[in-house]
Design a protein around this motif. Structure first.
Motif, PDB file in Angstrom:
ATOM      1  N   GLY A 162       0.800  -1.222   0.000  1.00 20.16           N
ATOM      2  CA  GLY A 162       0.000   0.000   0.000  1.00 20.16           C
ATOM      3  C   GLY A 162       0.831   1.269   0.000  1.00 20.16           C
ATOM      4  N   ILE A 163       2.030   1.208  -0.602  1.00 15.57           N
ATOM      5  CA  ILE A 163       2.890   2.390  -0.656  1.00 15.57           C
ATOM      6  C   ILE A 163       3.048   2.855  -2.100  1.00 15.57           C
ATOM      7  CG2 ILE A 163       4.130   1.764   1.441  1.00 15.57           C
ATOM      8  CD1 ILE A 163       6.472   0.843  -0.374  1.00 15.57           C
ATOM      9  N   VAL A 164       3.383   4.119  -2.255  1.00 16.80           N
ATOM     10  CA  VAL A 164       3.592   4.696  -3.581  1.00 16.80           C
ATOM     11  C   VAL A 164       5.040   4.468  -3.996  1.00 16.80           C
ATOM     12  CG1 VAL A 164       3.544   6.804  -4.963  1.00 16.80           C
ATOM     13  CG2 VAL A 164       1.823   6.444  -3.173  1.00 16.80           C
ATOM     14  N   LEU A 165       5.220   3.957  -5.204  1.00  9.92           N
ATOM     15  CA  LEU A 165       6.545   3.756  -5.786  1.00  9.92           C
ATOM     16  C   LEU A 165       6.703   4.679  -6.987  1.00  9.92           C
ATOM     17  CD1 LEU A 165       9.243   2.282  -6.391  1.00  9.92           C
ATOM     18  CD2 LEU A 165       7.888   0.499  -7.545  1.00  9.92           C
ATOM     19  N   GLY A 166       7.767   5.473  -6.982  1.00  7.60           N
ATOM     20  CA  GLY A 166       8.050   6.360  -8.104  1.00  7.60           C
ATOM     21  C   GLY A 166       9.469   6.173  -8.595  1.00  7.60           C
ATOM     22  N   VAL A 167       9.700   6.558  -9.836  1.00  8.34           N
ATOM     23  CA  VAL A 167      11.036   6.481 -10.442  1.00  8.34           C
ATOM     24  C   VAL A 167      11.403   7.870 -10.938  1.00  8.34           C
ATOM     25  CG1 VAL A 167      12.473   5.429 -12.223  1.00  8.34           C
ATOM     26  CG2 VAL A 167      10.629   4.101 -11.153  1.00  8.34           C
ATOM     27  N   VAL A 168      12.587   8.359 -10.561  1.00 10.37           N
ATOM     28  CA  VAL A 168      13.005   9.690 -10.978  1.00 10.37           C
ATOM     29  C   VAL A 168      13.333   9.685 -12.470  1.00 10.37           C
ATOM     30  CG1 VAL A 168      14.667  11.547 -10.664  1.00 10.37           C
ATOM     31  CG2 VAL A 168      13.850  10.260  -8.672  1.00 10.37           C
ATOM     32  N   SER A 169      12.531  10.404 -13.219  1.00  6.47           N
ATOM     33  CA  SER A 169      12.751  10.596 -14.654  1.00  6.47           C
ATOM     34  C   SER A 169      12.313  12.019 -14.955  1.00  6.47           C
ATOM     35  CB  SER A 169      11.957   9.577 -15.474  1.00  6.47           C
ATOM     36  OG  SER A 169      12.347   9.604 -16.826  1.00  6.47           O
ATOM     37  N   GLN A 170      13.092  12.963 -14.451  1.00  8.34           N
ATOM     38  CA  GLN A 170      12.665  14.358 -14.340  1.00  8.34           C
ATOM     39  C   GLN A 170      12.420  15.058 -15.661  1.00  8.34           C
ATOM     40  OE1 GLN A 170      15.765  13.305 -13.709  1.00  8.34           O
ATOM     41  NE2 GLN A 170      17.219  14.696 -14.678  1.00  8.34           N
ATOM     42  N   HIS A 171      12.949  14.506 -16.751  1.00 11.62           N
ATOM     43  CA  HIS A 171      12.778  15.212 -18.017  1.00 11.62           C
ATOM     44  C   HIS A 171      11.345  15.154 -18.556  1.00 11.62           C
ATOM     45  CE1 HIS A 171      16.822  16.564 -18.450  1.00 11.62           C
ATOM     46  NE2 HIS A 171      17.291  15.358 -18.224  1.00 11.62           N
ATOM     47  N   ARG A 172      10.499  14.317 -17.995  1.00 11.69           N
ATOM     48  CA  ARG A 172       9.072  14.401 -18.337  1.00 11.69           C
ATOM     49  C   ARG A 172       8.485  15.741 -17.901  1.00 11.69           C
ATOM     50  NH1 ARG A 172       5.243   9.132 -17.720  1.00 11.69           N
ATOM     51  NH2 ARG A 172       6.680   7.500 -18.392  1.00 11.69           N
ATOM     52  N   PHE A 173       9.182  16.390 -16.958  1.00 16.55           N
ATOM     53  CA  PHE A 173       8.663  17.620 -16.386  1.00 16.55           C
ATOM     54  C   PHE A 173       9.301  18.865 -16.987  1.00 16.55           C
ATOM     55  CE2 PHE A 173       7.728  14.230 -13.517  1.00 16.55           C
ATOM     56  CZ  PHE A 173       6.487  14.542 -12.990  1.00 16.55           C
ATOM     57  N   ASP A 174      10.153  18.695 -17.995  1.00 13.69           N
ATOM     58  CA  ASP A 174      10.661  19.847 -18.740  1.00 13.69           C
ATOM     59  C   ASP A 174       9.500  20.538 -19.454  1.00 13.69           C
ATOM     60  OD1 ASP A 174      13.303  19.265 -18.047  1.00 13.69           O
ATOM     61  OD2 ASP A 174      13.674  18.119 -19.888  1.00 13.69           O
ATOM     62  N   ASP A 175       9.583  21.856 -19.606  1.00 10.41           N
ATOM     63  CA  ASP A 175       8.543  22.587 -20.349  1.00 10.41           C
ATOM     64  C   ASP A 175       8.379  22.016 -21.750  1.00 10.41           C
ATOM     65  OD1 ASP A 175       8.023  24.316 -18.232  1.00 10.41           O
ATOM     66  OD2 ASP A 175       9.454  25.826 -18.930  1.00 10.41           O
ATOM     67  N   SER A 176       9.493  21.651 -22.380  1.00 14.21           N
ATOM     68  CA  SER A 176       9.449  21.137 -23.748  1.00 14.21           C
ATOM     69  C   SER A 176       8.675  19.828 -23.830  1.00 14.21           C
ATOM     70  CB  SER A 176      10.874  20.937 -24.271  1.00 14.21           C
ATOM     71  OG  SER A 176      11.627  20.122 -23.380  1.00 14.21           O
ATOM     72  N   SER A 177       8.958  18.911 -22.922  1.00 14.25           N
ATOM     73  CA  SER A 177       8.276  17.611 -22.927  1.00 14.25           C
ATOM     74  C   SER A 177       6.800  17.764 -22.611  1.00 14.25           C
ATOM     75  CB  SER A 177       8.930  16.669 -21.909  1.00 14.25           C
ATOM     76  OG  SER A 177      10.307  16.515 -22.160  1.00 14.25           O
ATOM     77  N   GLN A 178       6.493  18.612 -21.643  1.00 14.99           N
ATOM     78  CA  GLN A 178       5.103  18.825 -21.258  1.00 14.99           C
ATOM     79  C   GLN A 178       4.312  19.435 -22.421  1.00 14.99           C
ATOM     80  OE1 GLN A 178       3.380  18.531 -18.027  1.00 14.99           O
ATOM     81  NE2 GLN A 178       5.036  17.089 -17.560  1.00 14.99           N
ATOM     82  N   PHE A 179       4.904  20.413 -23.098  1.00 12.92           N
ATOM     83  CA  PHE A 179       4.227  21.009 -24.255  1.00 12.92           C
ATOM     84  C   PHE A 179       3.997  19.963 -25.335  1.00 12.92           C
ATOM     85  CE2 PHE A 179       4.750  22.577 -28.583  1.00 12.92           C
ATOM     86  CZ  PHE A 179       3.652  23.429 -28.680  1.00 12.92           C
ATOM     87  N   LEU A 180       5.028  19.169 -25.626  1.00  7.44           N
ATOM     88  CA  LEU A 180       4.914  18.199 -26.714  1.00  7.44           C
ATOM     89  C   LEU A 180       3.876  17.130 -26.384  1.00  7.44           C
ATOM     90  CD1 LEU A 180       6.087  17.973 -29.466  1.00  7.44           C
ATOM     91  CD2 LEU A 180       8.012  16.673 -28.540  1.00  7.44           C
ATOM     92  N   LYS A 181       3.781  16.742 -25.127  1.00  3.78           N
ATOM     93  CA  LYS A 181       2.766  15.764 -24.722  1.00  3.78           C
ATOM     94  C   LYS A 181       1.368  16.313 -24.996  1.00  3.78           C
ATOM     95  CE  LYS A 181       1.171  12.064 -22.546  1.00  3.78           C
ATOM     96  NZ  LYS A 181       1.286  10.705 -23.132  1.00  3.78           N
ATOM     97  N   ARG A 182       1.147  17.577 -24.635  1.00  4.39           N
ATOM     98  CA  ARG A 182      -0.160  18.189 -24.894  1.00  4.39           C
ATOM     99  C   ARG A 182      -0.421  18.310 -26.392  1.00  4.39           C
ATOM    100  NH1 ARG A 182       1.779  21.457 -20.641  1.00  4.39           N
ATOM    101  NH2 ARG A 182       2.351  23.140 -22.079  1.00  4.39           N
ATOM    102  N   ALA A 183       0.583  18.747 -27.126  1.00  5.03           N
ATOM    103  CA  ALA A 183       0.419  18.978 -28.566  1.00  5.03           C
ATOM    104  C   ALA A 183       0.117  17.679 -29.306  1.00  5.03           C
ATOM    105  CB  ALA A 183       1.679  19.632 -29.135  1.00  5.03           C
ATOM    106  N   ILE A 184       0.800  16.611 -28.950  1.00  2.48           N
ATOM    107  CA  ILE A 184       0.544  15.313 -29.591  1.00  2.48           C
ATOM    108  C   ILE A 184      -0.865  14.834 -29.256  1.00  2.48           C
ATOM    109  CG2 ILE A 184       1.193  12.871 -29.570  1.00  2.48           C
ATOM    110  CD1 ILE A 184       4.117  13.809 -29.299  1.00  2.48           C
ATOM    111  N   GLY A 185      -1.278  15.039 -28.006  1.00  2.00           N
ATOM    112  CA  GLY A 185      -2.633  14.667 -27.612  1.00  2.00           C
ATOM    113  C   GLY A 185      -3.697  15.430 -28.364  1.00  2.00           C
ATOM    114  N   GLN A 186      -3.358  16.644 -28.781  1.00  2.00           N
ATOM    115  CA  GLN A 186      -4.291  17.480 -29.549  1.00  2.00           C
ATOM    116  C   GLN A 186      -4.160  17.273 -31.061  1.00  2.00           C
ATOM    117  OE1 GLN A 186      -2.931  21.247 -28.088  1.00  2.00           O
ATOM    118  NE2 GLN A 186      -3.868  20.952 -26.058  1.00  2.00           N
ATOM    119  N   GLN A 187      -3.342  16.302 -31.464  1.00  2.00           N
ATOM    120  CA  GLN A 187      -3.159  15.945 -32.875  1.00  2.00           C
ATOM    121  C   GLN A 187      -2.511  17.056 -33.699  1.00  2.00           C
ATOM    122  OE1 GLN A 187      -4.067  12.704 -34.120  1.00  2.00           O
ATOM    123  NE2 GLN A 187      -4.191  12.362 -31.922  1.00  2.00           N
ATOM    124  N   ARG A 188      -1.755  17.944 -33.057  1.00  2.00           N
ATOM    125  CA  ARG A 188      -1.176  19.067 -33.802  1.00  2.00           C
ATOM    126  C   ARG A 188      -0.087  18.615 -34.774  1.00  2.00           C
ATOM    127  NH1 ARG A 188      -0.267  23.874 -29.459  1.00  2.00           N
ATOM    128  NH2 ARG A 188       0.697  24.885 -31.287  1.00  2.00           N
TER     129      ARG A 188
END
Length: 338
Positions: A111-137
């Protein structure tokens, strides 16, 4: 949130600085070299304890951050499951899939949370691209590539455990390229087939690969390339390229450096030129994405949701690395259950 840190090597300093910046309390730490652990504790204001078990049992610790080599993962996780401490581990999740699977299963059962450090998912560039791909741009994704043509010195590999299969799980791909592997999977989806070739110790005196190239077939039908190396002096900024039927995007280091899309509209792309990259210096990386990931992990603990980079997500990245390595060893295509 109160954090206990196991392992006080180079990356732990980035973690401690990020925790301080977001208001998390550094409660305790340990290291196999006591003098280093004591120095770390004095610098960042926490308590040094002699063993990792004490960190996992510490009454003032809400979650444990494991900043060790990836061969040390299941041991603290099993104890954290007993003491009900959540746990976050440095990338990669483990050196092998069996251990990674056991970690996920144990965390769920405890019942514990397990996370893995992969901080580049949180870069502005990655976050923007994730949204843009989801919007089919970009339209339908045709190709998704990652290039990590870095350099590490002979001094970097001077310890026998560096680049070893037992301690690090491999070389350039699992250690340096794993961030780009994770982002490719996050943006383009799971991979169904891979064929790869490597060079073991091409430049460095290591038993694993310091040059590897892989051809990918994604479950979506898109194709891709991953190249990873620590042998290319002086080291070049890593790139991630996504090509779709409507246009293309390129991330260099931590910044979006190209956005060429036909008849585009919507959120302006955060184009930039000054990039941060670990191409030749492992510590030449920004604190901001660490801060964002650690906030996300704390929020996951408070709300009971999965963190953005969960144990399962860490498993998928390791699964692709493992498939690349198997293809290199066997000299044939490897299929994955995508």
């Amino acid at each position: 949130m109160r954090v206990g840190i196991i392992g006080t090597g180079a990356i732990s300093h980035k973690h401690a600085e990020a925790y301080h910046n977001i208001g998390y309390e550094f409660a305790a730490c340990t290291d196999v070299i006591p003098s280093k652990g004591e120095e770390f504790a004095a610098k960042y204001g926490g308590e040094f304890v002699r063993t990792w078990e004490e960190v996992c049992r510490h009454p003032r610790v809400d979650f444990v951050d494991v900043c060790t080599f990836p061969d040390f993962r299941i041991q603290p996780l099993e104890l954290c499951a007993q003491t009900k401490k959540h746990i976050q581990v440095q990338k990669p999740i483990a050196t092998n899939l069996e251990t990674a699977h056991a970690m996920i299963k144990t965390a769920r059962a405890g019942g514990i949370v397990l996370g893995v450090v992969s901080q580049h998912r949180f870069d502005d560039s990655s976050q923007f691209l994730k949204r843009a791909i989801g919007q089919q741009r970009l339209g339908k994704i045709l190709q998704a590539d990652a290039y990590v043509k870095w350099y590490r010195s002979a001094e970097y590999y001077s310890r026998p455990i560096k680049g070893s299969w037992a301690t690090e799980g491999g070389g350039a791909l699992i250690n340096q390229g794993i961030h780009q592997v994770d982002i490719l999977l996050w943006l383009a989806g799971r991979v169904s087939q891979v064929y790869a070739e490597w060079q073991l110790g091409a430049l460095h005196k290591i038993e694993s690969e310091d040059v590897v190239s892989a051809l990918l077939r994604y479950a979506s039908g898109a194709t891709g390339v991953i190249q990873a190396s620590t042998a290319f002096w002086p080291g070049y900024t890593e790139r991630l390229e996504i090509h779709g039927t409507k246009g293309s995007a390129v991330i260099s280091g931590d910044k979006l450096t190209a956005w060429d899309v036909e008849n585009d509209s919507g959120e302006p792309p955060p184009l930039a030129r000054d990039v941060a990259s670990g191409a030749s210096d492992p510590m030449a990386i920004s604190l901001a994405p660490f801060e964002r990931q650690f906030r996300d992990f704390g929020d996951a603990i408070r709300t009971g949701r999965a963190p953005l980079v969960s144990g399962e997500e860490g498993y998928y990245a390791l699964e692709l690395v493992d498939a690349v390595y198997r293809s290199c060893r066997e000299g044939q295509k490897v299929r994955l259950n995508a």
